[in-house]
Design a protein around this motif. Structure first.
Motif, mmCIF file in Angstrom:
data_model
loop_
_atom_site.group_PDB
_atom_site.id
_atom_site.type_symbol
_atom_site.label_atom_id
_atom_site.label_comp_id
_atom_site.label_asym_id
_atom_site.label_seq_id
_atom_site.Cartn_x
_atom_site.Cartn_y
_atom_site.Cartn_z
ATOM 1 N N GLY A 115 -36.661 -8.564 21.461
ATOM 2 C CA GLY A 115 -36.054 -7.387 22.061
ATOM 3 C C GLY A 115 -36.938 -6.157 21.944
ATOM 4 O O GLY A 115 -37.583 -5.927 20.920
ATOM 5 N N LYS A 116 -36.961 -5.363 22.997
ATOM 6 C CA LYS A 116 -37.787 -4.158 23.004
ATOM 7 C C LYS A 116 -37.144 -3.111 23.907
ATOM 8 O O LYS A 116 -36.706 -3.417 25.023
ATOM 9 C CB LYS A 116 -39.185 -4.485 23.530
ATOM 10 N N THR A 117 -37.066 -1.876 23.432
ATOM 11 C CA THR A 117 -36.663 -0.761 24.284
ATOM 12 C C THR A 117 -37.874 -0.368 25.105
ATOM 13 O O THR A 117 -38.852 0.168 24.584
ATOM 14 C CB THR A 117 -36.149 0.419 23.450
ATOM 15 N N ILE A 118 -37.814 -0.666 26.404
ATOM 16 C CA ILE A 118 -38.985 -0.446 27.261
ATOM 17 C C ILE A 118 -39.012 0.964 27.853
ATOM 18 O O ILE A 118 -40.054 1.404 28.352
ATOM 19 C CB ILE A 118 -39.043 -1.480 28.395
ATOM 20 N N PHE A 119 -37.870 1.668 27.802
ATOM 21 C CA PHE A 119 -37.818 3.016 28.359
ATOM 22 C C PHE A 119 -36.689 3.792 27.693
ATOM 23 O O PHE A 119 -35.616 3.231 27.422
ATOM 24 C CB PHE A 119 -37.568 2.979 29.872
ATOM 25 N N GLU A 120 -36.908 5.061 27.424
ATOM 26 C CA GLU A 120 -35.821 5.977 27.098
ATOM 27 C C GLU A 120 -36.110 7.314 27.752
ATOM 28 O O GLU A 120 -37.263 7.720 27.903
ATOM 29 C CB GLU A 120 -35.610 6.137 25.595
ATOM 30 N N MET A 121 -35.051 7.985 28.163
ATOM 31 C CA MET A 121 -35.209 9.254 28.862
ATOM 32 C C MET A 121 -35.816 10.311 27.948
ATOM 33 O O MET A 121 -35.775 10.191 26.723
ATOM 34 C CB MET A 121 -33.862 9.732 29.407
ATOM 35 N N THR A 122 -36.387 11.339 28.554
ATOM 36 C CA THR A 122 -36.825 12.494 27.791
ATOM 37 C C THR A 122 -35.663 12.995 26.952
ATOM 38 O O THR A 122 -34.502 12.744 27.265
ATOM 39 C CB THR A 122 -37.278 13.603 28.750
ATOM 40 N N ARG A 123 -35.957 13.679 25.889
ATOM 41 C CA ARG A 123 -34.979 14.045 24.879
ATOM 42 C C ARG A 123 -33.640 14.446 25.495
ATOM 43 O O ARG A 123 -33.544 15.412 26.227
ATOM 44 C CB ARG A 123 -35.512 15.163 23.996
ATOM 45 N N GLY A 124 -32.627 13.668 25.198
ATOM 46 C CA GLY A 124 -31.301 13.907 25.761
ATOM 47 C C GLY A 124 -30.574 15.036 25.059
ATOM 48 O O GLY A 124 -31.055 15.628 24.086
ATOM 49 N N SER A 125 -29.385 15.311 25.547
ATOM 50 C CA SER A 125 -28.567 16.387 25.003
ATOM 51 C C SER A 125 -27.609 15.850 23.954
ATOM 52 O O SER A 125 -27.417 14.641 23.811
ATOM 53 C CB SER A 125 -27.767 17.042 26.137
ATOM 54 N N GLY A 126 -26.958 16.748 23.222
ATOM 55 C CA GLY A 126 -25.886 16.351 22.340
ATOM 56 C C GLY A 126 -24.635 16.019 23.148
ATOM 57 O O GLY A 126 -24.537 16.307 24.339
ATOM 58 N N GLY A 127 -23.664 15.437 22.482
ATOM 59 C CA GLY A 127 -22.413 15.106 23.161
ATOM 60 C C GLY A 127 -22.466 13.742 23.821
ATOM 61 O O GLY A 127 -23.526 13.138 23.983
ATOM 62 N N GLY A 128 -21.292 13.267 24.226
ATOM 63 C CA GLY A 128 -21.189 11.891 24.689
ATOM 64 C C GLY A 128 -20.833 11.747 26.150
ATOM 65 O O GLY A 128 -20.035 10.882 26.502
ATOM 66 N N VAL A 129 -21.424 12.560 27.045
ATOM 67 C CA VAL A 129 -21.066 12.477 28.451
ATOM 68 C C VAL A 129 -22.292 12.244 29.330
ATOM 69 O O VAL A 129 -23.427 12.529 28.941
ATOM 70 C CB VAL A 129 -20.338 13.758 28.943
ATOM 71 N N HIS A 130 -22.030 11.696 30.511
ATOM 72 C CA HIS A 130 -22.959 11.627 31.641
ATOM 73 C C HIS A 130 -24.263 10.904 31.305
ATOM 74 O O HIS A 130 -25.357 11.457 31.439
ATOM 75 C CB HIS A 130 -23.265 13.030 32.174
ATOM 76 N N PHE A 131 -24.129 9.639 30.911
ATOM 77 C CA PHE A 131 -25.305 8.800 30.691
ATOM 78 C C PHE A 131 -25.720 8.060 31.967
ATOM 79 O O PHE A 131 -26.795 7.490 32.021
ATOM 80 C CB PHE A 131 -25.035 7.781 29.580
ATOM 81 N N GLY A 132 -24.857 8.067 33.003
ATOM 82 C CA GLY A 132 -25.170 7.291 34.207
ATOM 83 C C GLY A 132 -25.207 5.821 33.859
ATOM 84 O O GLY A 132 -24.197 5.237 33.468
ATOM 85 N N SER A 133 -26.388 5.201 34.028
ATOM 86 C CA SER A 133 -26.715 3.944 33.373
ATOM 87 C C SER A 133 -26.444 2.667 34.144
ATOM 88 O O SER A 133 -26.183 1.635 33.544
ATOM 89 C CB SER A 133 -26.044 3.859 32.000
ATOM 90 N N ARG A 134 -26.565 2.672 35.466
ATOM 91 C CA ARG A 134 -26.585 1.400 36.185
ATOM 92 C C ARG A 134 -28.022 0.909 36.366
ATOM 93 O O ARG A 134 -28.959 1.694 36.500
ATOM 94 C CB ARG A 134 -25.913 1.533 37.550
ATOM 95 N N LEU A 135 -28.145 -0.408 36.370
ATOM 96 C CA LEU A 135 -29.406 -1.108 36.567
ATOM 97 C C LEU A 135 -29.329 -1.926 37.846
ATOM 98 O O LEU A 135 -28.343 -2.634 38.072
ATOM 99 C CB LEU A 135 -29.668 -2.088 35.421
ATOM 100 N N VAL A 136 -30.371 -1.857 38.678
ATOM 101 C CA VAL A 136 -30.443 -2.651 39.901
ATOM 102 C C VAL A 136 -31.858 -3.189 40.020
ATOM 103 O O VAL A 136 -32.832 -2.442 39.844
ATOM 104 C CB VAL A 136 -30.098 -1.817 41.147
#
Length: 362
Positions: free
Chosen positions: A133-154
């Motif tokens: 297992g490997k995290t191949i990508f993460e967004m630029t530094r995200g915000s605090g709080g638990g909203v609006h991650f989007g997150s669909r894969l196609v």
């Protein structure tokens, strides 16, 4: 393996139970419970042998086959808060060759932040653990709080991956190309930016960005021609269906067909030069989630889009050019529909968060 050619096969259905009829424009259908007892399910996909993989937001990956279910080990450390957690799953078309799958999840960033990330791993031969297992990508530094991650894969026709990323509750960042907030990304299976992405070589822009100016795209799918579409949450009103063109700005938060939750105006109105209009919008909001284009068993539905609603407890069917809502499919089973997909059997399947169950329409 979504939007692939339907294959009729024998799948072992767990907890299958007949439900009452659902009346649709294509006739009377039954929503059959295939898997129940799920805890905040978010997404599902199918292996070629008919095994169903289901993500639960708090961090579990459930596998179901031949009347058995188990939890798959080897997941990344998931940040579970609000809308964040273990989110989408993608079984790519070449799974039989290398047994790779992809997941999106909320990843802790710094002391208080979190952001959307993509994880790649190989499923063991017995289907019970993820290897390498490997995290191949993460967004630029995200915000605090638990909203609006989007997150669909196609999976794109060329094997690259589209990833939707929400604005993380900070709308102004969706207009900043130096950040990944509020964007649709296109990455390789190693997480890199393909050389022909629209902002590669543009000073200061994140090269993975395919389009930007999105609020919280929680649904995405390819139509029969390979065109990418997304659905995204507006504020109060203004949920959007967008036909994605590389390099385009979809306007959030400068333009919107909704208003803020307190009733105040958002941005500059509904249109602005240089910003792309949605193909369709809902007002009032339906809180759209998973999306699929259908080419399965029901002839009257072929070519149509189906979008789950978290607010109005239904599945929206959209048809025509431009796409417009033509039907709402609803019954006791369609409560808070989080994900919708066509199964390998050619039927329409959907996840209900409220019922904690996966259903098949037949």
């Amino acid at each position: 393996m979504r939007n692939s050619i339907p294959i009729i096969l024998s799948v072992g259905f767990a907890c299958a139970a007949q439900a009452g009829p659902i009346e649709t424009n294509a006739g009377t259908l039954q929503a059959v419970s295939v898997v129940d007892g799920l805890e905040t399910p978010w997404a599902f996909d199918f292996l070629p042998d008919g095994t169903i993989l289901i993500t639960e937001r708090d961090g579990a990956l459930i596998a179901v086959r031949d009347g058995q279910r188990w939890q798959v080990n080897g997941l990344p450390r998931v940040y579970s808060d609000g809308q964040g957690g273990l989110l989408d799953i993608l079984v790519p078309d070449d799974f039989a060759t290398n047994r790779e799958i992809f997941l999106t999840y909320a990843r802790k960033q710094g002391l208080f932040g979190a952001g959307t990330a993509v994880f790649r791993a190989r499923l063991s031969d017995d289907g019970r653990s993820l290897k390498d297992g490997k995290t191949i990508f993460e967004m630029t530094r995200g915000s605090g709080g638990g909203v609006h991650f989007g997150s669909r894969l196609v999976e794109a026709p060329d094997g690259t991956l589209y990833v939707t990323v929400g604005d993380r509750g900070d709308g102004e960042k969706a207009q900043n190309l130096a950040l990944h907030n509020g964007s649709v990304l296109r990455i390789t299976r190693d997480g890199a930016a393909p050389a022909n992405n629209p902002f590669v070589g543009t000073g200061g822009a994140q090269p993975q960005i395919w389009s930007y100016g999105h609020r919280n795209p929680q649904g995405a799918a390819l139509d029969g021609s390979g065109q990418l579409w997304t659905v995204e949450h507006g504020a109060r009103g203004g949920d959007e269906v967008n036909k994605i063109t590389p390099g385009m700005n979809y306007g959030w938060p400068v333009i919107s067909y909704g208003v803020n939750y307190n009733g105040s105006k958002i941005g500059e109105g509904t249109r602005k030069d240089g910003m792309t209009q949605p193909e369709h919008y809902w007002d009032p909001s339906i809180a759209p989630s998973g999306m699929t284009f259908y080419d399965g068993k029901v002839a009257d539905w072929r070519g149509d889009a189906f979008v789950g609603s978290l607010k109005f407890n239904m599945i929206s069917r959209l048809s025509g050019d431009p796409l417009r809502e033509v039907e709402r499919i609803e019954g006791p089973e369609t409560q808070r529909v989080r994900d919708v997909a066509q199964g390998l059997d050619g039927a329409l399947w959907f996840l209900s968060v409220y019922n904690g169950a996966l259903y098949r329409l037949e």
